[in-house]
Scaffold this motif. Sequence first.
Motif, PDB file in Angstrom:
ATOM      1  N   ALA A  19       0.817  -1.210   0.000  1.00 14.95           N
ATOM      2  CA  ALA A  19       0.000   0.000   0.000  1.00 14.95           C
ATOM      3  C   ALA A  19       0.852   1.262   0.000  1.00 14.95           C
ATOM      4  N   ALA A  20       1.980   1.238   0.704  1.00 13.48           N
ATOM      5  CA  ALA A  20       2.856   2.406   0.755  1.00 13.48           C
ATOM      6  C   ALA A  20       3.360   2.788  -0.633  1.00 13.48           C
ATOM      7  N   ARG A  21       3.476   1.797  -1.519  1.00 13.03           N
ATOM      8  CA  ARG A  21       3.972   2.064  -2.871  1.00 13.03           C
ATOM      9  C   ARG A  21       2.854   2.366  -3.876  1.00 13.03           C
ATOM     10  N   HIS A  22       1.665   1.831  -3.630  1.00 10.92           N
ATOM     11  CA  HIS A  22       0.649   1.867  -4.681  1.00 10.92           C
ATOM     12  C   HIS A  22      -0.664   2.571  -4.307  1.00 10.92           C
ATOM     13  N   GLU A  23      -0.948   2.756  -3.038  1.00 11.25           N
ATOM     14  CA  GLU A  23      -2.255   3.302  -2.647  1.00 11.25           C
ATOM     15  C   GLU A  23      -2.245   4.829  -2.705  1.00 11.25           C
ATOM     16  N   PRO A  24      -3.128   5.454  -3.513  1.00 15.70           N
ATOM     17  CA  PRO A  24      -3.138   6.914  -3.648  1.00 15.70           C
ATOM     18  C   PRO A  24      -3.804   7.642  -2.484  1.00 15.70           C
ATOM     19  N   ARG A  25      -4.577   6.933  -1.655  1.00 20.93           N
ATOM     20  CA  ARG A  25      -5.315   7.608  -0.586  1.00 20.93           C
ATOM     21  C   ARG A  25      -4.698   7.273   0.777  1.00 20.93           C
ATOM     22  N   PRO A  26      -4.009   8.212   1.412  1.00 21.51           N
ATOM     23  CA  PRO A  26      -3.395   7.959   2.713  1.00 21.51           C
ATOM     24  C   PRO A  26      -4.399   7.479   3.759  1.00 21.51           C
ATOM     25  N   GLU A  27      -5.657   7.938   3.672  1.00 18.14           N
ATOM     26  CA  GLU A  27      -6.664   7.540   4.650  1.00 18.14           C
ATOM     27  C   GLU A  27      -6.903   6.029   4.614  1.00 18.14           C
ATOM     28  N   ALA A  28      -6.827   5.428   3.419  1.00 22.67           N
ATOM     29  CA  ALA A  28      -7.010   3.977   3.317  1.00 22.67           C
ATOM     30  C   ALA A  28      -5.887   3.247   4.033  1.00 22.67           C
ATOM     31  N   VAL A  29      -4.659   3.735   3.883  1.00 23.44           N
ATOM     32  CA  VAL A  29      -3.515   3.109   4.550  1.00 23.44           C
ATOM     33  C   VAL A  29      -3.639   3.268   6.060  1.00 23.44           C
ATOM     34  N   LEU A  30      -4.033   4.452   6.517  1.00 20.77           N
ATOM     35  CA  LEU A  30      -4.187   4.700   7.945  1.00 20.77           C
ATOM     36  C   LEU A  30      -5.228   3.764   8.551  1.00 20.77           C
ATOM     37  N   ARG A  31      -6.393   3.659   7.909  1.00 21.50           N
ATOM     38  CA  ARG A  31      -7.437   2.794   8.441  1.00 21.50           C
ATOM     39  C   ARG A  31      -6.986   1.337   8.463  1.00 21.50           C
ATOM     40  N   ALA A  32      -6.326   0.900   7.399  1.00 19.34           N
ATOM     41  CA  ALA A  32      -5.852  -0.481   7.338  1.00 19.34           C
ATOM     42  C   ALA A  32      -4.824  -0.751   8.427  1.00 19.34           C
ATOM     43  N   THR A  33      -3.982   0.230   8.744  1.00 17.83           N
ATOM     44  CA  THR A  33      -2.978   0.064   9.792  1.00 17.83           C
ATOM     45  C   THR A  33      -3.641  -0.262  11.123  1.00 17.83           C
ATOM     46  N   TRP A  34      -4.787   0.329  11.387  1.00 11.75           N
ATOM     47  CA  TRP A  34      -5.502   0.074  12.635  1.00 11.75           C
ATOM     48  C   TRP A  34      -6.355  -1.195  12.565  1.00 11.75           C
ATOM     49  N   VAL A  35      -7.011  -1.411  11.443  1.00  8.95           N
ATOM     50  CA  VAL A  35      -8.013  -2.480  11.340  1.00  8.95           C
ATOM     51  C   VAL A  35      -7.380  -3.853  11.148  1.00  8.95           C
ATOM     52  N   LEU A  36      -6.278  -3.933  10.381  1.00  9.22           N
ATOM     53  CA  LEU A  36      -5.586  -5.209  10.225  1.00  9.22           C
ATOM     54  C   LEU A  36      -4.900  -5.575  11.531  1.00  9.22           C
ATOM     55  N   HIS A  37      -5.138  -6.786  12.011  1.00  7.65           N
ATOM     56  CA  HIS A  37      -4.659  -7.116  13.365  1.00  7.65           C
ATOM     57  C   HIS A  37      -4.563  -8.628  13.538  1.00  7.65           C
ATOM     58  N   GLN A  38      -3.446  -9.080  14.092  1.00  6.26           N
ATOM     59  CA  GLN A  38      -3.339 -10.502  14.437  1.00  6.26           C
ATOM     60  C   GLN A  38      -4.001 -10.737  15.782  1.00  6.26           C
ATOM     61  N   PRO A  39      -4.929 -11.692  15.874  1.00  6.43           N
ATOM     62  CA  PRO A  39      -5.624 -11.928  17.144  1.00  6.43           C
ATOM     63  C   PRO A  39      -4.644 -12.285  18.262  1.00  6.43           C
ATOM     64  N   SER A  40      -4.959 -11.851  19.446  1.00  8.16           N
ATOM     65  CA  SER A  40      -4.093 -12.136  20.591  1.00  8.16           C
ATOM     66  C   SER A  40      -4.268 -13.566  21.095  1.00  8.16           C
ATOM     67  N   ARG A  41      -5.371 -14.208  20.706  1.00  5.38           N
ATOM     68  CA  ARG A  41      -5.618 -15.598  21.100  1.00  5.38           C
ATOM     69  C   ARG A  41      -5.891 -16.438  19.858  1.00  5.38           C
ATOM     70  N   GLY A  42      -5.538 -17.707  19.928  1.00  4.08           N
ATOM     71  CA  GLY A  42      -5.917 -18.641  18.881  1.00  4.08           C
ATOM     72  C   GLY A  42      -5.052 -18.535  17.637  1.00  4.08           C
ATOM     73  N   ASP A  43      -5.631 -18.882  16.486  1.00  4.68           N
ATOM     74  CA  ASP A  43      -4.921 -18.970  15.221  1.00  4.68           C
ATOM     75  C   ASP A  43      -4.404 -17.600  14.785  1.00  4.68           C
ATOM     76  N   SER A  44      -3.237 -17.617  14.115  1.00  4.66           N
ATOM     77  CA  SER A  44      -2.635 -16.352  13.687  1.00  4.66           C
ATOM     78  C   SER A  44      -3.322 -15.752  12.464  1.00  4.66           C
ATOM     79  N   HIS A  45      -4.166 -16.541  11.789  1.00  3.09           N
ATOM     80  CA  HIS A  45      -4.862 -16.082  10.578  1.00  3.09           C
ATOM     81  C   HIS A  45      -3.873 -15.771   9.454  1.00  3.09           C
ATOM     82  N   ASP A  46      -3.050 -16.770   9.130  1.00  5.03           N
ATOM     83  CA  ASP A  46      -2.136 -16.645   7.998  1.00  5.03           C
ATOM     84  C   ASP A  46      -2.714 -17.294   6.747  1.00  5.03           C
ATOM     85  N   ASP A  47      -3.983 -17.714   6.799  1.00  2.00           N
ATOM     86  CA  ASP A  47      -4.624 -18.341   5.644  1.00  2.00           C
ATOM     87  C   ASP A  47      -5.925 -17.656   5.232  1.00  2.00           C
TER      88      ASP A  47
END
Length: 250
Positions: free
Chosen positions: A186-214
């Motif tokens: 996203a840092a290289r290709h996304e034209p809207r900084p707001e999209a990157v900012l929101r994704a930075t907060w919303v994307l998250h590895q759960p603190s419990r259970g599966d890491s969600h790598d699939d």
Amino acid sequence: MVRVFTALAIMAISSCATEPIPRGQTISVGTSDRGYLHDAALLPDRGDGYERLRPGEGTRYGTSSLVATIERAARAVAVAFPGGYPLRVGDLSAKRGGTHPRHRSHRAGRDADLLFFARDAGGLAARSTGWARFDGLGLSVVPGRVLAFDEARNWYLVRTLVMDPEARVKWLFCSNEIKARLLRYAARHEPRPEAVLRATWVLHQPSRGDSHDDHFHLRVGCSRREKSLGCDEEAPHWPWLTDPARKDDG
């Protein structure tokens, strides 16, 4: 005894509602890990840009908002990247919500599993045959071939979801390695900084259970109207979802 306990739990959750739930209106009642669904909306087995991983299986219900969010996002990716394979959608919730045999959450119609888009060794869109796990290099070894994480399509899915004004996305659970790959792209290709900012907060590895790598685990929140009918969302409350001037927050 189990039926009595379940009935009492539903009554307790329902008591949180400040208004009676209108007949025919889909409402998520309670929290994602302790709730149920009222008049659930069904996600069809196939649609424009998506297909369900387990067609015909019972956990294909959610709120109207969740179902429409998945349909809009899948369609957007298909339009932006024509000729690729459809988004594969895993579990939502059961028709009335409640305990899910494969998840601690997915109980109130606000959760859905979305499999990652993949590429083959030649860089072309590839169809994953199941839950392909991607490592820190963005690679997944599956029977007979090696798949690569498709940064372009997966980022477009993420940015479509977080920028959708009607989606109310609270979380997109995924592994830390997947999050890092997406944000670098996203840092290289996304034209809207707001999209990157929101994704930075919303994307998250759960603190419990599966890491969600699939897969991504999508969770949507409640509107103010839904909250008055018993929908209960956990913190955090992202600033772009709580602006009192937002039309869909009232």
